[in-house]
Design a protein around this motif. Structure first.
Motif, PDB file in Angstrom:
ATOM      1  N   PRO A  13       0.820  -1.224   0.000  1.00 59.88           N
ATOM      2  CA  PRO A  13       0.000   0.000   0.000  1.00 59.88           C
ATOM      3  C   PRO A  13       0.846   1.262   0.000  1.00 59.88           C
ATOM      4  O   PRO A  13       1.935   1.307   0.581  1.00 59.88           O
ATOM      5  CB  PRO A  13      -0.809  -0.132   1.292  1.00 59.88           C
ATOM      6  N   GLN A  14       0.291   2.307  -0.631  1.00 59.12           N
ATOM      7  CA  GLN A  14       0.973   3.599  -0.715  1.00 59.12           C
ATOM      8  C   GLN A  14       0.231   4.708   0.024  1.00 59.12           C
ATOM      9  O   GLN A  14       0.732   5.821   0.120  1.00 59.12           O
ATOM     10  CB  GLN A  14       1.146   3.984  -2.191  1.00 59.12           C
ATOM     11  N   ASN A  15      -0.980   4.419   0.515  1.00 58.24           N
ATOM     12  CA  ASN A  15      -1.722   5.411   1.284  1.00 58.24           C
ATOM     13  C   ASN A  15      -2.623   4.679   2.280  1.00 58.24           C
ATOM     14  O   ASN A  15      -2.678   3.441   2.304  1.00 58.24           O
ATOM     15  CB  ASN A  15      -2.549   6.324   0.362  1.00 58.24           C
ATOM     16  N   GLN A  16      -3.336   5.449   3.097  1.00 61.86           N
ATOM     17  CA  GLN A  16      -4.144   4.848   4.168  1.00 61.86           C
ATOM     18  C   GLN A  16      -5.281   4.006   3.618  1.00 61.86           C
ATOM     19  O   GLN A  16      -5.580   2.930   4.145  1.00 61.86           O
ATOM     20  CB  GLN A  16      -4.695   5.945   5.078  1.00 61.86           C
ATOM     21  N   GLU A  17      -5.905   4.453   2.547  1.00 59.17           N
ATOM     22  CA  GLU A  17      -7.011   3.686   1.961  1.00 59.17           C
ATOM     23  C   GLU A  17      -6.520   2.348   1.441  1.00 59.17           C
ATOM     24  O   GLU A  17      -7.154   1.306   1.673  1.00 59.17           O
ATOM     25  CB  GLU A  17      -7.655   4.493   0.835  1.00 59.17           C
ATOM     26  N   ASP A  18      -5.389   2.393   0.744  1.00 62.57           N
ATOM     27  CA  ASP A  18      -4.817   1.145   0.238  1.00 62.57           C
ATOM     28  C   ASP A  18      -4.384   0.246   1.394  1.00 62.57           C
ATOM     29  O   ASP A  18      -4.490  -0.990   1.306  1.00 62.57           O
ATOM     30  CB  ASP A  18      -3.624   1.440  -0.670  1.00 62.57           C
ATOM     31  N   ALA A  21      -7.382  -1.731   2.761  1.00 57.32           N
ATOM     32  CA  ALA A  21      -7.727  -2.851   1.882  1.00 57.32           C
ATOM     33  C   ALA A  21      -6.663  -3.939   1.955  1.00 57.32           C
ATOM     34  O   ALA A  21      -6.979  -5.144   1.919  1.00 57.32           O
ATOM     35  CB  ALA A  21      -7.881  -2.350   0.446  1.00 57.32           C
ATOM     36  N   PHE A  22      -5.398  -3.538   2.076  1.00 59.23           N
ATOM     37  CA  PHE A  22      -4.299  -4.496   2.150  1.00 59.23           C
ATOM     38  C   PHE A  22      -4.418  -5.376   3.388  1.00 59.23           C
ATOM     39  O   PHE A  22      -4.262  -6.598   3.322  1.00 59.23           O
ATOM     40  CB  PHE A  22      -2.968  -3.737   2.149  1.00 59.23           C
ATOM     41  N   VAL A  23      -4.709  -4.750   4.527  1.00 60.30           N
ATOM     42  CA  VAL A  23      -4.850  -5.509   5.773  1.00 60.30           C
ATOM     43  C   VAL A  23      -6.032  -6.468   5.683  1.00 60.30           C
ATOM     44  O   VAL A  23      -5.972  -7.607   6.160  1.00 60.30           O
ATOM     45  CB  VAL A  23      -5.009  -4.550   6.965  1.00 60.30           C
ATOM     46  N   GLU A  24      -7.120  -6.047   5.047  1.00 59.83           N
ATOM     47  CA  GLU A  24      -8.282  -6.919   4.891  1.00 59.83           C
ATOM     48  C   GLU A  24      -7.933  -8.138   4.051  1.00 59.83           C
ATOM     49  O   GLU A  24      -8.328  -9.266   4.381  1.00 59.83           O
ATOM     50  CB  GLU A  24      -9.430  -6.142   4.249  1.00 59.83           C
ATOM     51  N   GLN A  25      -7.188  -7.902   2.967  1.00 54.91           N
ATOM     52  CA  GLN A  25      -6.804  -9.016   2.106  1.00 54.91           C
ATOM     53  C   GLN A  25      -5.860  -9.970   2.832  1.00 54.91           C
ATOM     54  O   GLN A  25      -6.030 -11.193   2.764  1.00 54.91           O
ATOM     55  CB  GLN A  25      -6.146  -8.494   0.833  1.00 54.91           C
ATOM     56  N   ILE A  26      -4.866  -9.418   3.513  1.00 59.65           N
ATOM     57  CA  ILE A  26      -3.924 -10.261   4.248  1.00 59.65           C
ATOM     58  C   ILE A  26      -4.651 -11.092   5.301  1.00 59.65           C
ATOM     59  O   ILE A  26      -4.335 -12.271   5.522  1.00 59.65           O
ATOM     60  CB  ILE A  26      -2.823  -9.395   4.901  1.00 59.65           C
ATOM     61  N   SER A  27      -5.631 -10.493   5.951  1.00 60.37           N
ATOM     62  CA  SER A  27      -6.416 -11.222   6.954  1.00 60.37           C
ATOM     63  C   SER A  27      -7.179 -12.374   6.319  1.00 60.37           C
ATOM     64  O   SER A  27      -7.287 -13.468   6.896  1.00 60.37           O
ATOM     65  CB  SER A  27      -7.382 -10.260   7.663  1.00 60.37           C
ATOM     66  N   ASP A  28      -7.712 -12.140   5.109  1.00 60.30           N
ATOM     67  CA  ASP A  28      -8.433 -13.190   4.399  1.00 60.30           C
ATOM     68  C   ASP A  28      -7.497 -14.327   4.028  1.00 60.30           C
ATOM     69  O   ASP A  28      -7.825 -15.510   4.197  1.00 60.30           O
ATOM     70  CB  ASP A  28      -9.089 -12.611   3.152  1.00 60.30           C
ATOM     71  N   SER A  72      -2.374 -10.687  -6.223  1.00 57.19           N
ATOM     72  CA  SER A  72      -1.088 -11.292  -6.562  1.00 57.19           C
ATOM     73  C   SER A  72      -0.194 -11.457  -5.345  1.00 57.19           C
ATOM     74  O   SER A  72       0.707 -12.312  -5.338  1.00 57.19           O
ATOM     75  CB  SER A  72      -0.372 -10.440  -7.616  1.00 57.19           C
ATOM     76  N   ASP A  73      -0.424 -10.640  -4.300  1.00 55.96           N
ATOM     77  CA  ASP A  73       0.386 -10.754  -3.090  1.00 55.96           C
ATOM     78  C   ASP A  73       0.005 -11.978  -2.256  1.00 55.96           C
ATOM     79  O   ASP A  73       0.627 -12.249  -1.223  1.00 55.96           O
ATOM     80  CB  ASP A  73       0.252  -9.484  -2.238  1.00 55.96           C
ATOM     81  N   GLU A  74      -0.979 -12.748  -2.709  1.00 50.32           N
ATOM     82  CA  GLU A  74      -1.443 -13.927  -1.967  1.00 50.32           C
ATOM     83  C   GLU A  74      -0.585 -15.151  -2.244  1.00 50.32           C
ATOM     84  O   GLU A  74      -0.686 -16.157  -1.535  1.00 50.32           O
ATOM     85  CB  GLU A  74      -2.907 -14.200  -2.349  1.00 50.32           C
ATOM     86  N   ARG A  75       0.293 -15.083  -3.241  1.00 45.82           N
ATOM     87  CA  ARG A  75       1.025 -16.275  -3.674  1.00 45.82           C
ATOM     88  C   ARG A  75       1.815 -16.977  -2.570  1.00 45.82           C
ATOM     89  O   ARG A  75       1.828 -18.217  -2.529  1.00 45.82           O
ATOM     90  CB  ARG A  75       1.928 -15.922  -4.856  1.00 45.82           C
ATOM     91  N   PRO A  76       2.487 -16.265  -1.647  1.00 45.94           N
ATOM     92  CA  PRO A  76       3.177 -16.996  -0.562  1.00 45.94           C
ATOM     93  C   PRO A  76       2.226 -17.823   0.296  1.00 45.94           C
ATOM     94  O   PRO A  76       2.564 -18.945   0.695  1.00 45.94           O
ATOM     95  CB  PRO A  76       3.835 -15.867   0.242  1.00 45.94           C
ATOM     96  N   TRP A  77       1.042 -17.287   0.582  1.00 47.69           N
ATOM     97  CA  TRP A  77       0.052 -18.050   1.365  1.00 47.69           C
ATOM     98  C   TRP A  77      -0.423 -19.277   0.583  1.00 47.69           C
ATOM     99  O   TRP A  77      -0.567 -20.354   1.148  1.00 47.69           O
ATOM    100  CB  TRP A  77      -1.135 -17.157   1.717  1.00 47.69           C
ATOM    101  N   HIS A  78      -0.671 -19.090  -0.707  1.00 44.52           N
ATOM    102  CA  HIS A  78      -1.131 -20.218  -1.522  1.00 44.52           C
ATOM    103  C   HIS A  78      -0.054 -21.292  -1.607  1.00 44.52           C
ATOM    104  O   HIS A  78      -0.355 -22.490  -1.576  1.00 44.52           O
ATOM    105  CB  HIS A  78      -1.507 -19.725  -2.920  1.00 44.52           C
TER     106      HIS A  78
END
Length: 214
Positions: A13-18, A21-28, A72-78
């Motif tokens: 992420p590059q800003n607070q909004e991103d 969303a980034f934290v939500e995706q990582i949590s998922d 695309s940042d999910e690949r390590p988890w997958h």
């Protein structure tokens, strides 16, 4: 961003909004992996057939991949999920693996036809780097991946005939495949076409000589 604009290449992420969303995706992503760990621990304790554990992990993993967007940042988890699935299958087995593998190998042409019908015509590119946001495309593309994972788990040893190594003496191709896997990206970056392909192919006779004469 905290680490500069260069981190945008990796989807950070590059800003607070991103960042939200980034934290939500990582949590998922983490929820899927954590639930797989839970299933691996609990299933052998509560079900009579421990071979069901691998099916539980497989279904849990691909239910999430089919229904929920994963960037695309999910690949390590997958990668971790797939490794756990493989280890569970190895140590606990996969219920009805032998029967399933027999028919997957026998009717391989039906399986390929099914994959061809599922795969959306005209779709191409690296879907792991640019995951589809469309639900239908996500279900179709990940369904094909799930089929191939199941083929590998249930019939992996049936896909390659032992005569390739015992009669045709092509074991040296294993060495070449490993070398190419490790260096191909660097070669493609550093060496212009078509010389890059020539370098990769040049390792074939070297591997042959090493296997048979050194």
């Amino acid at each position: 961003g905290l680490f500069g604009v260069g981190t945008s290449f990796w989807g950070l992420p590059q800003n607070q909004e991103d960042a939200t969303a980034f934290v939500e995706q990582i949590s998922d992503y983490t929820m899927t992996t954590a639930s797989n760990i839970y299933l691996i621990y609990v299933c052998p304790l509560v079900v009579k057939r421990s071979e069901l554990t691998a099916w539980a992990v497989f279904i849990n993993t691909y239910t999430h991949r089919l229904l929920f967007y994963r960037g695309s940042d999910e690949r390590p988890w997958h990668g971790l999920d797939l490794m756990m699935l493989a280890l569970v299958t190895y140590f606990l087995g996969l219920l009805h693996r032998r029967t399933l593998g027999k028919y997957l190998a026998r009717y391989w042409f039906v399986v390929l036809l099914a994959c061809a019908l599922i795969w959306p015509p005209g779709t191409f590119g690296r879907l792991d780097e640019q995951p589809p946001t469309d639900l239908r495309l996500r279900i179709e593309s990940n369904s094909v991946e799930a089929i191939f994972i199941l083929i590998w788990l249930a019939a992996g040893e049936r896909l390659v005939q032992k005569e390739i190594f015992t009669e045709d003496k092509l074991a040296f191709m294993n060495d070449w495949a490993l070398i190419v896997f490790l260096i191909h990206k660097a070669v493609h970056i550093m060496v212009p076409q078509p010389i890059n392909w020539g370098i990769l192919l040049a390792f074939i006779p070297l591997c042959y000589l090493r296997r048979h004469y050194l």
